[in-house]
Design an enzyme around this catalytic site. Structure first.
Site, PDB file in Angstrom:
ATOM      1  N   SER A  13       2.880  -8.533   8.502  1.00 51.00           N
ATOM      2  CA  SER A  13       2.010  -7.636   7.414  1.00 51.00           C
ATOM      3  C   SER A  13       3.179  -6.772   7.068  1.00 51.00           C
ATOM      4  O   SER A  13       3.228  -5.663   7.235  1.00 51.00           O
ATOM      5  CB  SER A  13       1.196  -6.904   8.174  1.00 51.00           C
ATOM      6  N   GLU A  19      -2.191   0.542  13.467  1.00 50.91           N
ATOM      7  CA  GLU A  19      -0.784   0.286  13.364  1.00 50.91           C
ATOM      8  C   GLU A  19       0.077   1.446  14.043  1.00 50.91           C
ATOM      9  O   GLU A  19       0.082   2.532  13.649  1.00 50.91           O
ATOM     10  CB  GLU A  19      -0.208   0.373  11.908  1.00 50.91           C
ATOM     11  N   GLY A  35      12.028  -1.385   8.459  1.00 50.74           N
ATOM     12  CA  GLY A  35      13.193  -1.100   7.857  1.00 50.74           C
ATOM     13  C   GLY A  35      14.250  -2.257   8.232  1.00 50.74           C
ATOM     14  O   GLY A  35      15.542  -2.250   8.209  1.00 50.74           O
ATOM     15  N   ASP A  75       0.739  -1.086   0.028  1.00 52.04           N
ATOM     16  CA  ASP A  75       0.036   0.113  -0.052  1.00 52.04           C
ATOM     17  C   ASP A  75       0.909   1.041  -0.047  1.00 52.04           C
ATOM     18  O   ASP A  75       0.180   2.306   0.523  1.00 52.04           O
ATOM     19  CB  ASP A  75      -0.731  -0.153   1.118  1.00 52.04           C
ATOM     20  N   LYS A 111      -0.910  -3.868  14.503  1.00 51.95           N
ATOM     21  CA  LYS A 111       0.177  -4.232  13.602  1.00 51.95           C
ATOM     22  C   LYS A 111       1.578  -3.281  14.269  1.00 51.95           C
ATOM     23  O   LYS A 111       1.355  -2.047  14.075  1.00 51.95           O
ATOM     24  CB  LYS A 111      -0.232  -3.674  12.265  1.00 51.95           C
TER      25      LYS A 111
HETATM   26  P1  13P Z   1       7.179  -2.374   6.463  1.00 52.06           P
HETATM   27  O1  13P Z   1       7.165  -3.683   6.555  1.00 52.06           O
HETATM   28  O2  13P Z   1       7.896  -1.917   5.146  1.00 52.06           O
HETATM   29  O3  13P Z   1       7.396  -1.455   7.622  1.00 52.06           O
HETATM   30  O4  13P Z   1       5.805  -1.979   5.803  1.00 52.06           O
HETATM   31  C1  13P Z   1       4.618  -1.936   6.490  1.00 52.06           C
HETATM   32  C2  13P Z   1       3.669  -1.117   6.499  1.00 52.06           C
HETATM   33  O5  13P Z   1       2.565  -1.390   5.867  1.00 52.06           O
HETATM   34  C3  13P Z   1       3.900   0.362   7.025  1.00 52.06           C
HETATM   35  O6  13P Z   1       2.711   0.914   6.957  1.00 52.06           O
END
Ligand code: 13P
Length: 340
Positions: A289, A177, A263, A24, A219
């Site tokens: 995720s 998240e 990261g 996304d 998350k």
């Molecule tokens: P990363 O796993 O690259 O941190 O991305 C997950 C995500 O959806 C960040 O909002």
């Protein structure tokens, strides 16, 4: 709110051996990713890249759902099928990022609050019509000697809870998240303290807003040493600190925790998840995720050329398989090495 539908969707997203692909990236973020492989970020290239991921044969054994950006939810694959339909046909649940990004938090130098509540219910209703069954909203917290501030913790928790309530009102499972960023020289202990504060405040606000905990997913970040910290915690220490923090802050009624990678290298993100699942009989499913940690090798292998699609799909399938194995603690160095 249809509680039963929300619960079923949430459980399906954390089904055994499966996790979520975060694809996304907003238009500015996917441009950053494409810049690393020298590919122009046009609408055509963006759907070509995502079609490569979504049509990887066998990936649906380890991918339960995909988080899409608004543009992608409305796009079609090269065979003309709308993206949500193509995902549904292989048993993958379409989801949608609904936040409008982290913006400067007034009076708090360098801190951010995530925006996007205005008009959210109408947007969610449209996304449901378009085929989405879950949503995501990301809040970010920066660690310094005197941050995050109380203002940042409270404002983001409140917005996350308001978002989750609106999402459930539209029968979309919210993926809440809160991301404590790994940037900086802080220790793992400081990450744990800040994350404990952030997560517990989020659940207090979720309670205040009446969010149905059985119909949501969390998350979070893992508990890590800051990326500029001289002493980096090892895999077992990260896994133990992360599980401890979650045990202290997340009610057992939440069906699943789907980590972001934030990261971390792709292999480390898998190893951390694997160690957690090997060491604990947690009350919630511990899953993934991942954005970068599922996509990075595949993005590089693709590099914008149609001829590279098979290699890119093999790289994606390998990461999906490894993370699927990490759901039960079955991932190993041998499995990692037995690549593509
Ligand atoms: P990363 O796993 O690259 O941190 O991305 C997950 C995500 O959806 C960040 O909002």
């Amino acid at each position: 709110m249809d509680k039963q539908q929300l619960e079923q969707t949430a459980q399906a997203l954390v089904a055994p051996n499966k996790g979520i692909l975060a694809a996304d990236e907003s238009t500015p973020t996917i441009k950053k990713r494409f810049d690393t492989i020298g590919v122009d970020s046009t609408a055509e290239n963006r759907i070509a890249y995502r079609e490569m991921l979504f049509t990887t044969e066998g990936a649906n054994e380890n991918i339960s759902g995909v988080i899409l950006f608004d543009e992608t939810l409305r796009q079609s694959l090269s065979d003309g099928r709308p993206v949500p339909q193509a995902l549904n046909e292989i048993g993958v649940i379409p989801g949608i990022k609904v936040d409008k990004g982290a913006k400067a938090l007034a009076l708090q130098d360098g801190e951010k609050v995530t925006e996007g509540l205005d008009g959210l219910l109408d947007r969610c209703k449209e996304y449901y019509e378009l085929g989405a069954r879950f949503t995501k909203w990301r809040a970010v917290y920066t660690i310094t000697d005197d941050k995050p501030s109380h203002a940042c913790i409270e404002a983001n928790a409140h917005a996350l809870a308001r978002y989750a309530a609106v999402s459930q009102a539209a029968n979309l499972v919210p993926i809440v998240e809160p991301e404590v960023l790994m940037d900086g020289p802080h220790t793992i202990e400081r990450c744990e303290a800040v994350s404990t504060w952030a997560f517990s405040t989020v659940f207090q606000q979720l309670f205040h807003q009446g969010v149905h905990l059985e119909g949501m997913l969390l998350k979070p970040n893992m508990i890590l040493s800051g990326n500029e910290c001289a002493t980096q915690a090892g895999v077992e220490e990260v896994a133990a600190a992360t599980v401890r923090t979650l045990m202290r802050t997340v009610p057992a009624s939440v069906p699943g925790i789907v980590f972001l990678s934030g990261g971390q290298s792709d292999e480390l993100a898998t190893a951390h998840l694997n160690a957690m699942n090997a060491m604990t009989d947690a009350p919630w499913e511990l899953s993934y995720s991942y954005g970068r940690a599922l996509q990075a090798p595949s993005l590089k292998a693709w590099s914008g050329a149609a001829a590279n699609v098979p290699a890119a799909q093999a790289a994606f399938l390998h990461r999906a398989r490894c993370n699927g194995a990490a759901r039960t603690g079955a991932y190993s160095d041998e499995m990692e090495a037995a690549a593509v």
